[in-house]
Design an enzyme around this catalytic site. Structure first.
Site, mmCIF file in Angstrom:
data_model
loop_
_atom_site.group_PDB
_atom_site.id
_atom_site.type_symbol
_atom_site.label_atom_id
_atom_site.label_comp_id
_atom_site.label_asym_id
_atom_site.label_seq_id
_atom_site.Cartn_x
_atom_site.Cartn_y
_atom_site.Cartn_z
ATOM 1 N N HIS A 85 -8.473 -4.393 -5.513
ATOM 2 C CA HIS A 85 -7.484 -4.941 -4.576
ATOM 3 C C HIS A 85 -7.190 -3.935 -3.466
ATOM 4 O O HIS A 85 -7.145 -4.300 -2.279
ATOM 5 C CB HIS A 85 -6.210 -5.290 -5.341
ATOM 6 C CG HIS A 85 -5.048 -5.656 -4.476
ATOM 7 N ND1 HIS A 85 -4.697 -6.966 -4.200
ATOM 8 C CD2 HIS A 85 -4.130 -4.880 -3.817
ATOM 9 C CE1 HIS A 85 -3.637 -6.984 -3.413
ATOM 10 N NE2 HIS A 85 -3.268 -5.731 -3.171
ATOM 11 N N GLU A 86 -6.991 -2.672 -3.828
ATOM 12 C CA GLU A 86 -6.686 -1.649 -2.821
ATOM 13 C C GLU A 86 -7.889 -1.369 -1.930
ATOM 14 O O GLU A 86 -7.744 -1.152 -0.723
ATOM 15 C CB GLU A 86 -6.217 -0.362 -3.509
ATOM 16 C CG GLU A 86 -4.950 -0.528 -4.349
ATOM 17 C CD GLU A 86 -3.794 -1.104 -3.570
ATOM 18 O OE1 GLU A 86 -3.741 -0.951 -2.333
ATOM 19 O OE2 GLU A 86 -2.924 -1.740 -4.200
ATOM 20 N N HIS B 145 -7.929 -3.952 0.721
ATOM 21 C CA HIS B 145 -7.011 -3.648 1.823
ATOM 22 C C HIS B 145 -7.671 -2.700 2.823
ATOM 23 O O HIS B 145 -7.514 -2.850 4.042
ATOM 24 C CB HIS B 145 -5.737 -3.001 1.286
ATOM 25 C CG HIS B 145 -4.679 -3.973 0.869
ATOM 26 N ND1 HIS B 145 -4.246 -4.998 1.689
ATOM 27 C CD2 HIS B 145 -3.950 -4.073 -0.277
ATOM 28 C CE1 HIS B 145 -3.303 -5.689 1.068
ATOM 29 N NE2 HIS B 145 -3.104 -5.161 -0.121
ATOM 30 N N GLU C 279 -1.816 -9.879 1.222
ATOM 31 C CA GLU C 279 -1.902 -9.691 -0.220
ATOM 32 C C GLU C 279 -2.827 -10.726 -0.855
ATOM 33 O O GLU C 279 -3.635 -10.410 -1.724
ATOM 34 C CB GLU C 279 -0.509 -9.763 -0.858
ATOM 35 C CG GLU C 279 0.393 -8.592 -0.525
ATOM 36 C CD GLU C 279 -0.195 -7.260 -0.948
ATOM 37 O OE1 GLU C 279 -0.758 -7.171 -2.065
ATOM 38 O OE2 GLU C 279 -0.113 -6.307 -0.156
#
Length: 334
Positions: A176-177, A180, A251
């Site tokens: 997930h990071e 980003h 998100e």
């Protein structure tokens, strides 16, 4: 504020091809005939960087407004200089500010080889350089990414998340990071967090002065203490709502990207469920609510109203979307 693009016929100019300039004009009542020329490289203008520019402009407006209430026209000038410095500093140094705020320490591969192997693999899947890895000395399990671009990025995890999650769940969080970073969201989040912290600090000063009758400008005119108090309360909320507007959709996209890079969306869903429950119980010891948008789940800050103005979408909705992604993957649709 006016944006000036190269005119027709200027395409052959080296300067025109690579840069455009932004003219900022302060009100003549405040500073007579004041112009600030800010040059941007042509590559600056992708969608997320335009969002960053707009975010910085809105946050700067709040800072200048607070400065005007605190010190009149002189306060506006000081706040403008502060906002300009914050804009420049946020781009180049905001990641360092946030890492210091949370007392993050960069890890060496020998300290956590499995963590480096996971991040290296996910970075390769995402097609980005491997970011630096930091650990935050916090029991609250959480993670965030920061930096101005993929070449200058950092993934930070708390000590609590390393203890709580399984290796597969941790891989989902790191994916997930990494998403980003690959989506270039981290500059928006980091700038919003740093400038949000500044707004909260100025609002606290304004709230303090309002209790003692307000302030006076250079002409001896006093501010309305009630109006100053209202502004001190509203400004941080306005800053949070601005963050809210730019972060929620990112998100969802980072969840989808993380599911793609890891190939295990249900592991990220499981991690989100655990993180949501634990972050309702364990508050962060460092930082403040203005940095909440950076984390994978909204952290708990003691005595804050952050839960009323969460910058994150509903966790159950995120989990449901990840389950849908998993079903599509199993059917070969992704």
């Amino acid at each position: 504020m006016r944006m000036c693009w190269p005119q027709n016929g200027e395409e052959d100019s080296g300067l025109a091809k690579r840069f455009f300039f932004l003219i900022v004009i302060l009100p003549e009542k405040t500073v007579r005939s004041s112009f600030v020329f800010v040059f941007f490289h042509k590559e600056f203008f992708n969608v997320n960087n335009v969002k960053t520019l707009l975010l910085m402009a809105l946050m700067s407006g709040i800072i200048i407004m607070l400065g005007g209430v605190l010190g009149g026209s002189g306060g506006v000038v000081i706040a403008f200089v502060l906002a300009l410095a914050m804009n420049i500093g946020s781009y180049w140094f905001s990641d360092s500010v946030v890492l210091k705020m949370y007392r993050a320490r960069e890890l060496e591969r020998t300290e956590a080889p499995y963590l480096f192997d996971i991040v290296e693999e996910l970075s390769r899947n995402a097609g980005i350089p491997m970011p630096r890895i930091c650990v935050v000395p916090e029991e609250a399990p959480n993670a965030f990414a920061t930096g101005r671009n993929p070449e200058h990025s950092v993934v930070a995890v708390t000590a609590g998340i390393l203890d709580l999650l399984s290796p597969e769940e941790l891989r989902g969080v790191l994916a997930h990071e990494i998403a980003h970073i690959a989506h270039r969201d981290i500059l928006i989040q980091t700038v919003a967090s740093v400038m949000g912290s500044t707004i909260c600090s100025l609002a606290n000063i304004l709230q303090f002065t309002a209790f003692f009758g307000g302030t006076r400008d250079e002409g001896g005119n006093g501010t309305n203490p009630l109006a100053a108090l209202v502004l001190a309360l509203v400004a941080p909320i306005a800053a949070t709502l601005i963050q809210f507007a730019v972060s929620r959709s990112r998100e969802y996209l980072a969840d989808a990207g993380g599911a793609q890079y890891s190939g295990q969306p249900l592991m990220l869903a499981s991690a989100l469920h655990k993180l949501q429950n634990w972050n309702r119980q364990i508050p962060m010891e460092s930082g403040n609510a203005s940095t909440a948008s950076m984390f994978i789940v909204a952290p708990l800050f003691g005595g804050s109203m952050s839960r009323l103005f969460s910058t994150h979408p509903d966790t159950e909705d995120r989990i449901a979307r990840l389950r849908e992604i998993d079903a599509r993957m199993r059917q070969g649709e992704m």
